[in-house]
Motif scaffolding. Structure first.
Motif, PDB file in Angstrom:
ATOM      1  N   ASP A  46       0.950  -1.091   0.034  1.00  0.00           N
ATOM      2  CA  ASP A  46       0.058   0.016  -0.077  1.00  0.00           C
ATOM      3  C   ASP A  46       0.946   1.402  -0.036  1.00  0.00           C
ATOM      4  O   ASP A  46       1.439   1.713   1.099  1.00  0.00           O
ATOM      5  N   GLU A  47       1.203   2.119  -1.067  1.00  0.00           N
ATOM      6  CA  GLU A  47       2.005   3.027  -1.287  1.00  0.00           C
ATOM      7  C   GLU A  47       1.323   3.942  -2.062  1.00  0.00           C
ATOM      8  O   GLU A  47       0.331   3.768  -2.953  1.00  0.00           O
ATOM      9  N   LEU A  48       1.726   5.174  -2.133  1.00  0.00           N
ATOM     10  CA  LEU A  48       1.139   6.401  -2.926  1.00  0.00           C
ATOM     11  C   LEU A  48       1.533   6.321  -4.289  1.00  0.00           C
ATOM     12  O   LEU A  48       2.606   5.419  -4.572  1.00  0.00           O
ATOM     13  N   SER A  49       0.769   6.656  -5.277  1.00  0.00           N
ATOM     14  CA  SER A  49       1.085   6.621  -6.490  1.00  0.00           C
ATOM     15  C   SER A  49       1.966   7.426  -7.235  1.00  0.00           C
ATOM     16  O   SER A  49       2.381   8.364  -6.287  1.00  0.00           O
ATOM     17  N   ALA A  50       2.497   7.506  -8.354  1.00  0.00           N
ATOM     18  CA  ALA A  50       3.397   8.432  -8.787  1.00  0.00           C
ATOM     19  C   ALA A  50       2.889   9.820  -9.103  1.00  0.00           C
ATOM     20  O   ALA A  50       3.435  10.889  -8.652  1.00  0.00           O
TER      21      ALA A  50
END
Length: 341
Positions: A46-50
């Motif tokens: 679960d990580e931020l998008s570009a």
């Protein structure tokens, strides 16, 4: 780096009472199994998008950030790493850390960075593979360094000093700097905080890596300080090396932490803290309105009093805080950035 970037970086460096450095841990993904780190055992997809990260980078630029360091995990494991790195490289002194496994494969993503930092902990292939926990790590890391150097990417190596390699650091430094590859150091660290909600967990202490031979560490600091007189590829300031020496010789800390003043950390979900060892204080998208808040002022007092870590990045930016600190960094560290010097 274009002249316009250099000019903007120089301008932001001289603005007082602003943060200048941000480390963004853009992923928890890692393909190593390092014995001195637990990140690989607590991965999170679960990580931020570009797009979100680029929005965050715009916020950092408006706040006056000069330098952005991308780490993880291994940031090059992201499929969109090239897009993120290219954008950051337009506006910041940009460093990307790699564990040595991905840089040769992602060389095009690194062409515009100021530093591609390859983790390299031993010239002994078996020991390097042991430390990384993955067979073939030495060969991949050496190939990454050689490939980036050949392709004109500004590569550096970053050994993590620990008890297991303490007596190899001088030889490792001489080996790479003789090939015109800069070296700077990390210091083995582990979780000391009792805060279960700390921003980023590294792991419990591993006795193999905890530096117990303090005199050897003092001697190493003395050796590096002496080497620097003739070797301009060692990218550590004398002030930092002397602070490390004092810590191991006298158990004396010669600095106060400037977390959430001159530097801060952002994790893969966009949460922000002064460092990874305390609980997060907000998120990147709310950071401008939080920066001058009473809540952040109270947190700064906590960081200033904190004496629990020996994380070299935090010590480095605390010792070289403010515009005058940036001048010292320009002289001794950023001199190897792509266009600045």
């Amino acid at each position: 780096m274009k002249f316009s970037k250099a000019a903007h970086v120089a301008g932001r460096s001289l603005v007082p009472n602003k943060p200048h450095h941000a480390q963004w841990l853009i992923t928890r993904k890692c393909n190593c199994r390092c014995r001195g780190c637990n990140v690989w055992n607590e991965q999170d997809k679960d990580e931020l998008s570009a797009k979100e990260i680029i929005r965050g980078l715009d916020i950092l630029r408006k706040m006056g950030i000069v330098e952005v360091v991308f780490s993880g995990g291994d940031p090059l494991l992201r499929d969109d790493a090239a897009e993120i790195i290219e954008y950051a490289s337009r506006y910041f002194v940009t460093t990307v850390y790699d564990n040595g496994s991905m840089a040769a494969e992602k060389v095009n993503a690194l062409r515009n960075v100021d530093f591609a930092a390859i983790s390299f902990d031993s010239l002994n292939p078996d020991k390097m593979d042991y430390i990384k926990g993955v067979k073939g790590s030495f060969d991949k890391a050496m190939n990454s360094v050689e490939t980036l150097k050949r392709e004109g990417v500004n590569v550096a190596v970053t050994p993590t000093i620990s008890q297991i390699n303490l007596n190899e650091i001088v030889d490792l430094t001489n080996y790479f700097t003789s090939k015109k590859v800069p070296v700077w150091y990390c210091l083995y660290s582990f979780d000391l905080s009792g805060d279960q909600n700390q921003l980023f967990r590294i792991g419990k202490p591993n006795d193999e890596f905890v530096i117990k031979d303090k005199q050897a560490m003092v001697n190493l600091c003395d050796s590096i300080i002496e080497m620097k007189k003739k070797n301009n590829k060692i990218l550590m300031t004398d002030k930092l090396l002397k602070a490390m020496r004092s810590l191991y010789a006298q158990d004396k800390r010669t600095w106060q932490c400037h977390a959430l003043k001159d530097f801060f950390i952002i994790d893969h979900q966009g949460r922000v803290g002064g460092c990874h060892g305390h609980t997060f204080a907000g998120n990147i998208f709310d950071l401008p309105k939080l920066w001058d808040s009473p809540e952040f002022d109270e947190l700064r007092k906590t960081y200033t009093k904190c004496e629990q870590c020996t994380y070299l990045c935090y010590i480095f930016y605390s010792l070289h805080a403010g515009p005058y600190g940036n001048l010292a960094l320009a002289k001794e560290q950023w001199k190897n950035a792509k266009l600045l010097f």
